[in-house]
Write an enzyme that holds these catalytic residues in place. Structure first.
Site, PDB file in Angstrom:
ATOM      1  N   HIS A 119     -11.931 -15.709 -30.427  1.00 23.76           N
ATOM      2  CA  HIS A 119     -13.347 -15.471 -30.710  1.00 23.76           C
ATOM      3  C   HIS A 119     -14.101 -15.716 -29.496  1.00 23.76           C
ATOM      4  O   HIS A 119     -15.490 -15.283 -29.754  1.00 23.76           O
ATOM      5  CB  HIS A 119     -13.652 -16.468 -32.174  1.00 23.76           C
ATOM      6  CG  HIS A 119     -13.755 -17.685 -31.917  1.00 23.76           C
ATOM      7  ND1 HIS A 119     -12.717 -18.849 -32.146  1.00 23.76           N
ATOM      8  CD2 HIS A 119     -14.600 -18.580 -31.035  1.00 23.76           C
ATOM      9  CE1 HIS A 119     -13.221 -19.949 -31.888  1.00 23.76           C
ATOM     10  NE2 HIS A 119     -14.589 -19.735 -31.225  1.00 23.76           N
ATOM     11  N   ASP A 178      -5.948 -16.636 -33.491  1.00 22.50           N
ATOM     12  CA  ASP A 178      -7.137 -16.805 -32.689  1.00 22.50           C
ATOM     13  C   ASP A 178      -6.954 -17.344 -31.259  1.00 22.50           C
ATOM     14  O   ASP A 178      -7.616 -18.065 -30.769  1.00 22.50           O
ATOM     15  CB  ASP A 178      -7.944 -17.627 -33.312  1.00 22.50           C
ATOM     16  CG  ASP A 178      -9.334 -17.761 -32.914  1.00 22.50           C
ATOM     17  OD1 ASP A 178      -9.556 -16.837 -32.210  1.00 22.50           O
ATOM     18  OD2 ASP A 178     -10.306 -18.573 -33.144  1.00 22.50           O
ATOM     19  N   SER A 204     -14.719 -24.274 -27.964  1.00 24.87           N
ATOM     20  CA  SER A 204     -13.583 -23.752 -28.149  1.00 24.87           C
ATOM     21  C   SER A 204     -12.862 -23.171 -27.019  1.00 24.87           C
ATOM     22  O   SER A 204     -13.416 -22.684 -26.239  1.00 24.87           O
ATOM     23  CB  SER A 204     -14.216 -22.396 -28.947  1.00 24.87           C
ATOM     24  OG  SER A 204     -14.717 -22.740 -30.430  1.00 24.87           O
TER      25      SER A 204
END
Length: 399
Positions: free
Chosen positions: A128, A158, A242
């Site tokens: 993402h 992911d 992230s």
């Protein structure tokens, strides 16, 4: 003599009560009571006097008082385990700036984190972080910037792999083993938190294998919810973190920071286990990215779905809206207009039970089967109230 001092003496601890406040300094040396006289085995009157004088000169702060008694600085080093772990991992942690072309001009849209897994220039991050990007710039810990290229993506978990071309001697992070994690274990999160590079936070492992794909709150907050079991931690993971590593006290990566829960659920974050990273890298190195879940394209049927729970199944049985033989599957809430599922007439209330020859028990099963189709038509078997068991062929679309 206070009751506290008497109690400690009674339990065979040598107690020196300092005049500074009510602080007590305990020395674990045996004392014995013989003929109503306390005899101290190791402390002479001279040694005791010296210790009391040292205590009286020590500031009242308990931590300062504690450190004042350490003979050398190395005595304190054993308490800097968080700093030691971060020091091991930090050189291999990078920031990732992504760009997207808008109106023929490159504009920075966001940033994330990553970590070097191979000195040849391979970097792990979250999918993402790089979704929809037209350009990737990797920023090393010392501020040097290197153009990067997305070479592989695993949309189910992911994960993404970025490659940089450089003659620099890149440090690579050491891989840990998430199967050895235990709740309560110390962990350290590192990343580009809120655009602040090399941010270090610490916490503990709250859960070692948390499934969150059916959690409504996380589904709305997270940019992407993968299919793996997550490591839950209370270490702070903020926007920009992230893709960064979650490491153990040996400085080994044991998970990839992915989701930080905002709002009222502070102290809750989720990371992808490093075992998924190892599997991802193995498939890429073996050249399987075109025959497995690894690709640069994500496929979708255009459905809003939820895993059918036993409670939901019992309710639908009572309503006569589910065949008695079924206790699992994927419940369809809706299909996006003009999506493949919409044109195939999949409707609210349908329960999908198979894709091709693969049984579907959860959302993860359905997502995996659709992704592995590679965009080729799939045969969807489902149950529809008042109609029974049906099937239809659907061609997934790129998403």
């Amino acid at each position: 003599m206070s009751w506290f001092t008497r109690a400690l003496t009674r339990y065979k601890y040598h107690v020196i009560a300092a005049a500074a406040g009510s602080s007590l300094h305990l020395f674990n040396h045996t004392c014995c009571h013989q003929d109503s006289i306390l005899k101290y085995d190791e402390f002479s009157l001279e040694q005791t006097t010296m210790l009391v004088k040292k205590v009286l000169k020590t500031p009242p702060n308990p931590f300062i008082r504690f450190t004042a008694h350490c003979k050398e600085k190395k005595d304190l080093h054993q308490f800097e385990f968080i700093a030691d772990a971060a020091e091991q991992a930090l050189p291999a942690v990078v920031s990732i700036d992504v760009k997207q072309r808008q109106n023929y001009v490159f504009e920075v849209q966001g940033s994330g984190s990553g970590f070097i897994v191979d000195k040849r220039g391979y970097i792990i991050t979250n999918e993402h972080v790089i979704t929809g990007c037209k350009g990737v710039t990797v920023v090393l810990g010392d501020g040097r910037k290197i153009p990067g290229t997305v070479v592989a993506v695993d949309s189910l978990t992911d994960l993404a792999l970025v490659k940089v071309e450089t003659d620099l001697d890149l440090p690579e992070i050491r891989m840990g083993d998430d199967s050895k994690l235990r709740p309560g274990q110390w962990v350290v999160a590192i990343g580009n938190s809120l655009h602040f590079p090399n941010t270090v936070t610490a916490g503990i492992v709250s859960n070692t294998a948390r499934s969150i794909s059916d959690n409504d709150m996380l589904r709305h907050q997270a940019p992407k919810v993968g299919t793996s079991k997550y490591v839950q931690t209370d270490a702070a993971i903020n926007p920009g973190s992230s893709g960064g590593p979650l490491v153990n006290l040996a400085g080994e990566v044991i998970a990839v920071n992915t989701i930080g829960v905002l709002g009222n659920a502070s102290g809750m974050a989720f990371s992808i286990p490093v075992s998924e990273v190892k599997r991802f890298l193995k498939e890429f190195s073996e050249g399987q990215q075109h025959s497995s879940s690894i690709s640069k394209v994500t496929y979708s049927l255009g459905l809003r779905i939820i895993t059918l729970t036993p409670g939901m199944a019992n309710f639908l049985h009572q309503q006569g809206k589910l065949d008695p033989s079924l206790s699992s599957g994927v419940f369809v809430f809706d299909s996006a207009k003009n999506s493949p599922a919409y044109h195939a007439n999949l409707d609210k209330g349908d329960v999908i039970i198979a894709i091709d020859n693969h049984e579907v028990h959860t959302k993860d099963d359905l997502s995996r089967a659709v992704q592995q189709s590679g965009g080729n038509p799939v045969r969807v078997t489902f149950f529809r109230p008042d109609r029974g068991f049906l099937f239809t062929n659907i061609t997934p679309e790129k998403s």
